[in-house]
Enzyme design. Sequence first.
Site, PDB file in Angstrom:
ATOM      1  N   LYS A 215       0.953  -1.201   0.196  1.00 59.61           N
ATOM      2  CA  LYS A 215       0.064  -0.054   0.059  1.00 59.61           C
ATOM      3  C   LYS A 215       0.982   1.396  -0.011  1.00 59.61           C
ATOM      4  CE  LYS A 215      -4.044   2.168   1.927  1.00 59.61           C
ATOM      5  NZ  LYS A 215      -3.541   3.368   1.552  1.00 59.61           N
ATOM      6  N   ARG A 235      -8.587  10.378  -7.849  1.00 62.72           N
ATOM      7  CA  ARG A 235      -9.745   9.621  -7.426  1.00 62.72           C
ATOM      8  C   ARG A 235     -11.224  10.252  -7.510  1.00 62.72           C
ATOM      9  NH1 ARG A 235      -8.604   7.067  -2.183  1.00 62.72           N
ATOM     10  NH2 ARG A 235     -10.859   7.051  -1.829  1.00 62.72           N
ATOM     11  N   PHE A 311      -1.630  -0.741  -9.968  1.00 62.66           N
ATOM     12  CA  PHE A 311      -2.086  -2.241  -9.615  1.00 62.66           C
ATOM     13  C   PHE A 311      -3.371  -2.981 -10.257  1.00 62.66           C
ATOM     14  CE2 PHE A 311      -3.339   1.210  -6.709  1.00 62.66           C
ATOM     15  CZ  PHE A 311      -4.738   1.359  -7.013  1.00 62.66           C
ATOM     16  N   ARG A 385     -17.013  -0.160  -1.414  1.00 60.45           N
ATOM     17  CA  ARG A 385     -15.985  -0.922  -0.437  1.00 60.45           C
ATOM     18  C   ARG A 385     -16.458  -2.117  -0.018  1.00 60.45           C
ATOM     19  NH1 ARG A 385     -12.587   3.433   1.795  1.00 60.45           N
ATOM     20  NH2 ARG A 385     -13.525   5.546   1.353  1.00 60.45           N
ATOM     21  N   LYS A 391      -7.600  -2.991   3.417  1.00 57.15           N
ATOM     22  CA  LYS A 391      -6.200  -2.467   3.575  1.00 57.15           C
ATOM     23  C   LYS A 391      -5.987  -2.493   5.172  1.00 57.15           C
ATOM     24  CE  LYS A 391      -8.658   2.346   3.991  1.00 57.15           C
ATOM     25  NZ  LYS A 391      -8.634   3.452   3.493  1.00 57.15           N
TER      26      LYS A 391
END
Length: 527
Positions: A215, A235, A311, A385, A391
């Site tokens: 991360k 984002r 990623f 989410r 995370k």
Amino acid sequence: MSIEGPLLAAVVETSVRVAATASRRAKVAELATLLRRVPVDRVTQVSAYLSGIIPQGRLGVGWRTLAELPPPAAEPTLTLAEVERLFADLATTSGPGSAARRAGLVAELFASATADEQVFLRRLIGGELRQGASAAVMLQAVASAAGLGEETVRRAAMLAGSVVAVAEPALRGGAAALGEIGLRVGTPILPMLAASAPDLSTVFARDGERVVERKLDGIRIQAHRSPDGIRLFTRSLDDITARLPEVVAAVAGLDCRQAVLDGEVLALRADGTPELFQVTGARAATRGERDRSKAPGASETAPVPLTPWFFDLLHLDGVDLLDEPLAARRAALQRLVGDATGLLVPGIRTDDPAEAREFFDATVAAGHEGVVVKDPSAPYAAGRRGSSRIKVKPVHTLDLVVLAVEWGSGRRRGWLSNIHLGARDPDTGDFVMVGKTFKGMTDEMLRWQTERFTELATDRDDWVVTVRPEQVVEIAVDGVQRSRRYPGGVALRFARVLRYRDDKCADDADTIDAVRALGGGGVSAHE
């Protein structure tokens, strides 16, 4: 039956009813009823307003202008078309005399509004319209009004960038119209988000392999490459292409014609360790506001280069990969960027908690935030989410919203110091206060936040300045405890400021449920 006019009053009446109920089902029903009644060509405007969004963006109207308004109109006559016109004029007003021109436009708008309409418009313009019509609630309302399944609307919203963007096509053309909305290279989509877990053992409690990735403490980007060029988005879907020429060059060097990549950009020191987040943020400021990027700790020297790390791969040479499992997308990404280029975020695939822990420890030792644990079978579910992406950090951190600030005393006299912190209530769209803190603030940070929160002020007295709930701050905490003092029933323990996050908006803040979860199966027993 459609609304004649259509009048703003109908929107205001719905907003009042939505705010008056705590029932999510009732909120959805009220919103859906209104969306069915308004003319289709006004659905985008109505759904935006009820989501607290002004399609024209910032209008340049501050709280001082909104503090002194003309007497309200006796009867509702203000139409949505008139509001749209005046908002457009406000958004495009600039240059010498613009302040007076804006004041005149505001007076014209509010003189035509009833008392209830004035309250609604003041909150909408001031960014304080928190009546509970969150993006999730509005998505359900659009689905209900159009007679569609929520997943159909959710996918279209993901690809179009927002629920508001798909409201009109959903009501006008139904599933067929939404089915025509696809991934378009060059148009950003909502990013997939990660939930949080306190430790790796929680994530690996269930059997099965996981992808464990480093991360990074950088700025999220979405890179689009097409024959027309390369575009980079944050984002929050802001275009920052012109600010990151070295990232454009890196994407241009890939062996493909078209691609959409998801990743982060990061400033690195000479030894390869990551720079402070503020250094990256100074180069990749979001929402087009360079001055806002100069948060405390930002470098004033020559810009440092940023390194992109990817990623995920969402599209490659005419083929959409969104619905492919992560394992397939990551394999395609690895073939595209190659192991030697340094563009691939490091990661492993394992079902062994011990191996995951070893990777986690090495990642943290290298100066990075922690890891993201992903389900290799999961598709790309943008804007959500869930358990497929989690995370894990060594220190508990929360992204919260500043609700108010207290004036300091002693050596902090004259500076705004102690900040009131709020977590997002996903059901209502409001923010629930969970604590205060003045810890972790440097003199530079105090100077910055005094200026910032003066700009966001909506009310003030001799002690407290209430602000628009816009500024996100990252807070480190030792945990949470039960509390009768705050409406959410919990309070932060030993909260301290890590940094302000201009790369995130209020809708990205952690939820009250996430705060409560830090107590483990309940909150701490301390009262």
